[in-house]
Enzyme design. Structure first.
Site, PDB file in Angstrom:
ATOM      1  N   GLU A  85       3.636 -16.089 -16.747  1.00 42.86           N
ATOM      2  CA  GLU A  85       3.969 -17.333 -17.416  1.00 42.86           C
ATOM      3  C   GLU A  85       4.032 -17.072 -18.903  1.00 42.86           C
ATOM      4  OE1 GLU A  85       1.424 -20.630 -16.543  1.00 42.86           O
ATOM      5  OE2 GLU A  85       1.600 -20.331 -14.379  1.00 42.86           O
ATOM      6  N   GLU A  89      10.504 -23.943 -13.992  1.00 45.28           N
ATOM      7  CA  GLU A  89       9.754 -24.990 -13.285  1.00 45.28           C
ATOM      8  C   GLU A  89       9.875 -26.311 -14.047  1.00 45.28           C
ATOM      9  OE1 GLU A  89       5.751 -23.995 -12.055  1.00 45.28           O
ATOM     10  OE2 GLU A  89       5.283 -26.084 -11.551  1.00 45.28           O
ATOM     11  N   ASP A 126       1.894 -13.382  -8.678  1.00 45.20           N
ATOM     12  CA  ASP A 126       1.611 -13.957  -9.997  1.00 45.20           C
ATOM     13  C   ASP A 126       0.544 -13.170 -10.739  1.00 45.20           C
ATOM     14  OD1 ASP A 126       3.359 -16.052 -10.220  1.00 45.20           O
ATOM     15  OD2 ASP A 126       1.923 -17.594  -9.581  1.00 45.20           O
ATOM     16  N   ASP A 176      -0.242 -18.188  -7.968  1.00 48.36           N
ATOM     17  CA  ASP A 176      -1.627 -18.539  -8.299  1.00 48.36           C
ATOM     18  C   ASP A 176      -1.889 -20.017  -7.989  1.00 48.36           C
ATOM     19  OD1 ASP A 176      -0.232 -19.629 -10.396  1.00 48.36           O
ATOM     20  OD2 ASP A 176      -1.473 -18.758 -11.978  1.00 48.36           O
ATOM     21  N   SER A 177      -0.875 -20.707  -7.488  1.00 49.33           N
ATOM     22  CA  SER A 177      -1.083 -22.037  -6.893  1.00 49.33           C
ATOM     23  C   SER A 177      -2.105 -21.958  -5.768  1.00 49.33           C
ATOM     24  CB  SER A 177       0.242 -22.594  -6.360  1.00 49.33           C
ATOM     25  OG  SER A 177       0.866 -21.683  -5.486  1.00 49.33           O
ATOM     26  N   LYS A 218       5.105 -11.761 -11.638  1.00 46.75           N
ATOM     27  CA  LYS A 218       5.585 -12.928 -12.390  1.00 46.75           C
ATOM     28  C   LYS A 218       4.532 -13.307 -13.429  1.00 46.75           C
ATOM     29  CE  LYS A 218       6.075 -17.187 -10.360  1.00 46.75           C
ATOM     30  NZ  LYS A 218       5.086 -18.048 -11.065  1.00 46.75           N
TER      31      LYS A 218
HETATM   32  O1  KIV Z   1       1.949 -20.446  -8.296  1.00 46.38           O
HETATM   33  C1  KIV Z   1       3.027 -20.851  -7.819  1.00 46.38           C
HETATM   34  O2  KIV Z   1       3.124 -21.246  -6.640  1.00 46.38           O
HETATM   35  C2  KIV Z   1       4.205 -20.849  -8.677  1.00 46.38           C
HETATM   36  C3  KIV Z   1       5.412 -21.573  -8.201  1.00 46.38           C
HETATM   37  C4  KIV Z   1       5.192 -23.034  -8.145  1.00 46.38           C
HETATM   38  C5  KIV Z   1       6.622 -21.229  -8.989  1.00 46.38           C
HETATM   39  O3  KIV Z   1       4.158 -20.275  -9.732  1.00 46.38           O
HETATM   40 NA    NA Z   2       2.108 -19.690 -10.420  1.00 46.00          NA
END
Ligand code: KIV
Ligand code: NA
Length: 264
Positions: A114, A181, A84, A45-46, A112
């Site tokens: 959080e 992280e 994510d 989600d970056s 994934k």
């Molecule tokens: O969103 C993302 O790119 C991430 C990584 C930095 C682990 O969660």
């Molecule tokens: Na992320």
């Protein structure tokens, strides 16, 4: 099935061989990265910050994640695809099940999320329904408004003990992977030794089983020219992006990245 599965990553952990992970948001980069030997592609989600230009990951929706997961699936050459779960998609079990179903049907092999110990039940239910989960611990950007900034996590003794306990609890709850992280290297090493599942690190030192970076970061691309301490620019000295991606995979395998200058 992809060529790389969770079984592959588990075997790599057992044998001590490191594996390489990068974010991917589109078909072409998915193709280039997986062809270069990157074992795991993360639709992070970056993308809210890197692609959409937001100042945090909070505006990213499940629909956004589905769109980019579909694109990555089309370009992928055998890597494991992880997507994510975006902001608020795990607030209730129903929401987590719905969002995870959509990401898996878009092409993810793993989702994934959080969060810490409180997500153990969610991880158990998802796993029993056929959705493997990676638990993202340490710096969790979706909670930046609660934690007050993008800072290294687990520096104090009590926080380190809490992180270790959460990691063990989530692995016991069925998490297939852990991602750490921005945590001190010594703590990441202890967590990696303490759980049977593969542990991926970003800003977590050299001792995790896998390494992760945002692909734009490792190609030296950013809005302001600045780079986080844990990032290395793999374009330096390379003629093209393909070579930089191969150099990253080789450096991870040889445990030449990360080095002390990238650690906390
Ligand atoms: O969103 C993302 O790119 C991430 C990584 C930095 C682990 O969660
Ligand atoms: Na992320």
């Amino acid at each position: 099935m992809p060529d790389i599965t969770l079984t592959t990553l588990n075997k790599l952990k057992q044998s001590g061989e490191k594996f390489a992970c990068l974010t991917a948001y589109d078909a072409l980069f998915a193709h280039l990265e997986s062809s270069a030997g990157v074992e795991l592609l993360l639709i992070g989600d970056s993308l809210g910050m890197v692609l959409q230009g937001h100042d945090s990951t909070l505006p990213v929706t499940v629909e956004d994640m589905e769109y980019h997961t579909r694109a990555v699936k089309r370009g992928n050459q055998g890597a494991l695809i992880m997507s994510d779960l975006p902001f608020m998609s795990c607030a209730t079990l129903d929401r987590a099940l719905d969002a995870s179903t959509r990401l898996m049907q878009a092409g993810a092999h793993v989702v994934k999320l959080e969060g810490a110990g409180w997500l153990a039940d969610t991880i158990g239910v998802l796993t029993r329904n056929g959705i493997p989960v990676c638990a993202h611990l340490g710096l969790t950007p979706q909670t930046v408004n609660v934690t007050g900034g993008y800072k290294v996590q687990g520096r104090e003794d009590d926080k380190a003990r809490e992180l270790l306990a959460d990691a063990i609890a989530l692995a016991e709850a069925g998490a297939a992977l852990l991602l750490l992280e921005c945590v001190p290297s010594a703590l990441a090493a202890e967590i990696t030794r303490s759980v049977n599942v593969p542990v991926i690190g970003i800003g977590a030192g050299p001792d995790t089983d896998g390494q992760m970076l945002v692909v734009h970061d490792m190609l030296g691309l950013s809005f302001n020219g600045r780079m986080a301490k844990f990032v290395k620019n793999f374009m330096t000295g390379q003629p093209d992006i393909q070579s930089a991606l191969r150099a990253y995979v080789a450096a991870v395998k040889a445990i030449e990245f990360p080095t002390a200058e990238h650690e906390f």
